[in-house]
Enzyme design. Structure first.
Site, mmCIF file in Angstrom:
data_model
loop_
_atom_site.group_PDB
_atom_site.id
_atom_site.type_symbol
_atom_site.label_atom_id
_atom_site.label_comp_id
_atom_site.label_asym_id
_atom_site.label_seq_id
_atom_site.Cartn_x
_atom_site.Cartn_y
_atom_site.Cartn_z
ATOM 1 N N GLU A 24 0.840 -1.203 0.000
ATOM 2 C CA GLU A 24 0.000 0.000 0.000
ATOM 3 C C GLU A 24 0.871 1.248 0.000
ATOM 4 O O GLU A 24 1.854 1.344 0.726
ATOM 5 C CB GLU A 24 -0.909 0.019 1.227
ATOM 6 C CG GLU A 24 -1.790 1.284 1.292
ATOM 7 C CD GLU A 24 -2.634 1.353 2.531
ATOM 8 O OE1 GLU A 24 -3.630 0.602 2.597
ATOM 9 O OE2 GLU A 24 -2.301 2.142 3.442
ATOM 10 N N HIS A 84 -8.049 2.963 -3.862
ATOM 11 C CA HIS A 84 -8.974 3.103 -2.734
ATOM 12 C C HIS A 84 -10.088 4.075 -3.102
ATOM 13 O O HIS A 84 -9.879 5.040 -3.844
ATOM 14 C CB HIS A 84 -8.244 3.654 -1.513
ATOM 15 C CG HIS A 84 -7.382 2.651 -0.818
ATOM 16 N ND1 HIS A 84 -7.313 2.550 0.556
ATOM 17 C CD2 HIS A 84 -6.534 1.715 -1.304
ATOM 18 C CE1 HIS A 84 -6.462 1.597 0.890
ATOM 19 N NE2 HIS A 84 -5.971 1.078 -0.229
ATOM 20 N N ASP A 168 -20.072 -7.576 13.181
ATOM 21 C CA ASP A 168 -18.898 -7.268 12.374
ATOM 22 C C ASP A 168 -18.730 -8.287 11.240
ATOM 23 O O ASP A 168 -18.496 -7.921 10.084
ATOM 24 C CB ASP A 168 -17.653 -7.269 13.266
ATOM 25 C CG ASP A 168 -16.599 -6.289 12.779
ATOM 26 O OD1 ASP A 168 -16.956 -5.122 12.513
ATOM 27 O OD2 ASP A 168 -15.427 -6.676 12.667
ATOM 28 N N ARG A 282 7.775 4.028 2.018
ATOM 29 C CA ARG A 282 9.197 3.752 2.191
ATOM 30 C C ARG A 282 9.435 2.284 1.849
ATOM 31 O O ARG A 282 8.705 1.405 2.309
ATOM 32 C CB ARG A 282 9.663 4.047 3.614
ATOM 33 C CG ARG A 282 9.503 5.508 4.029
ATOM 34 C CD ARG A 282 10.136 5.750 5.392
ATOM 35 N NE ARG A 282 11.587 5.560 5.318
ATOM 36 C CZ ARG A 282 12.448 6.541 5.070
ATOM 37 N NH1 ARG A 282 11.997 7.776 4.840
ATOM 38 N NH2 ARG A 282 13.738 6.313 5.041
#
Length: 302
Positions: A24, A84, A168, A282
């Site tokens: 990501e 996204h 959930d 990074r």
């Protein structure tokens, strides 16, 4: 790193061969950060990830930058980008327009998220009056626009707004029924947290793949803030490892590499074959951890 941890990593890497990885990134705000992002992308691209995702700021605040980053990945790399998209602060027509733009640009993978409340984490979520009300609705809407591959979020420690585990898990099942392909988990630092979550899903009849979200973070202060926002716990042993290292970034990075590699090895030993890394733009730590797990450039070339 202990001999046991080293053996665990070696055994997991040997058994798995080459685990699948994905990464990501987030859209940069400045030219310097843009250069850092693309340096990281170039370094990680040869690892042949399954896909790379690009985040979308709160309230669509990075909409244009996200689209530019994703479009450039399509044009200049061999990577498969996953863009996204959130429900926050936009009408259905606006979101549908973004989806059509992505499809036209060659993007075939979407990470569909409800998004944080417009008032910030901890406040009540109010849908846009003309927008998609939930991630379930967004998944359905994306499928109407194109046959996207769709990833959605899951929380190994339960979403902070969910009253029960049953609620959930039922919400995740609804996303899958609407057309989602897989779940990508919020970050965690204890392998048992993810493994217990995987068992809960299996008991509920969920068979879709779940990618563990791996966060190699060296800044504990920043990590505390992120963890509080998403309901992730920070083990006491992890906090202790960073005590007294505020002015020693090199040692912090070594500690992070060791503990993250050990976490991945524990998961691999339990049959996990996919890892999703939150790179924070990074490459160095993610690259090192992937190498420890057996993900190397020459294997991809072979």
């Amino acid at each position: 790193m202990s001999a046991h941890a080293h053996n665990l990593i070696a055994e997991a890497a040997e058994r798995l061969g080459r685990p699948r990885v994905s990464f990501e990134f987030f859209p940069p705000k400045t030219e310097a950060l843009e250069a850092q992002l693309w340096d990281s992308i170039r370094k990680l691209e040869p690892l042949n990830p399954s896909f790379v995702s690009v985040t979308y700021g709160a309230g669509g605040s990075t909409r244009d930058r996200t689209h530019r980053t994703v479009a450039r990945i399509v044009e200049e790399t061999a990577l498969k980008p996953a863009a996204h998209l959130t429900c926050v602060g936009a009408s259905r027509d606006e979101i549908d327009s973004v989806l059509r733009d992505y499809w036209s640009a060659g993007v075939r993978h979407i990470v569909a998220l409800r998004g944080d409340p417009p008032g910030g984490v901890g406040t009540a979520y109010t849908p846009h009056p003309e927008g998609y009300a939930s991630a379930v609705d967004l998944v359905e809407g994306a499928k109407r626009i194109g046959d996207f591959e769709i990833s959605v979020a899951v929380h190994p420690e339960k979403h902070p707004a969910s009253l029960t585990w049953a609620h959930d898990i039922e919400n995740f099942k609804r996303k899958l029924e609407a057309g989602a392909t897989r779940g990508i988990s919020q970050f965690f630092f204890d392998a048992d947290v993810f493994l217990r979550f995987r068992d809960r899903l299996a008991s509920a009849g969920v068979t879709a793949p779940i990618l563990p979200g791996i966060m190699p973070v060296t800044n504990v202060k920043g990590l505390r803030k992120m963890a509080e926002g998403c309901g992730a716990s920070l083990p006491a042993w992890l906090i202790r490892l960073f005590d007294g290292l505020d002015d020693d970034p090199d040692t912090r990075r070594l500690v992070t590499a060791a503990t993250t590699a050990q976490l991945c090895a524990q998961l691999a030993a339990e049959g996990v074959e996919d890892f999703h890394f939150y790179t924070l733009n990074r490459a160095d730590l993610t690259l090192a951890i992937c190498r420890i797990l057996g993900v190397r450039v020459q294997e991809q070339a072979a």
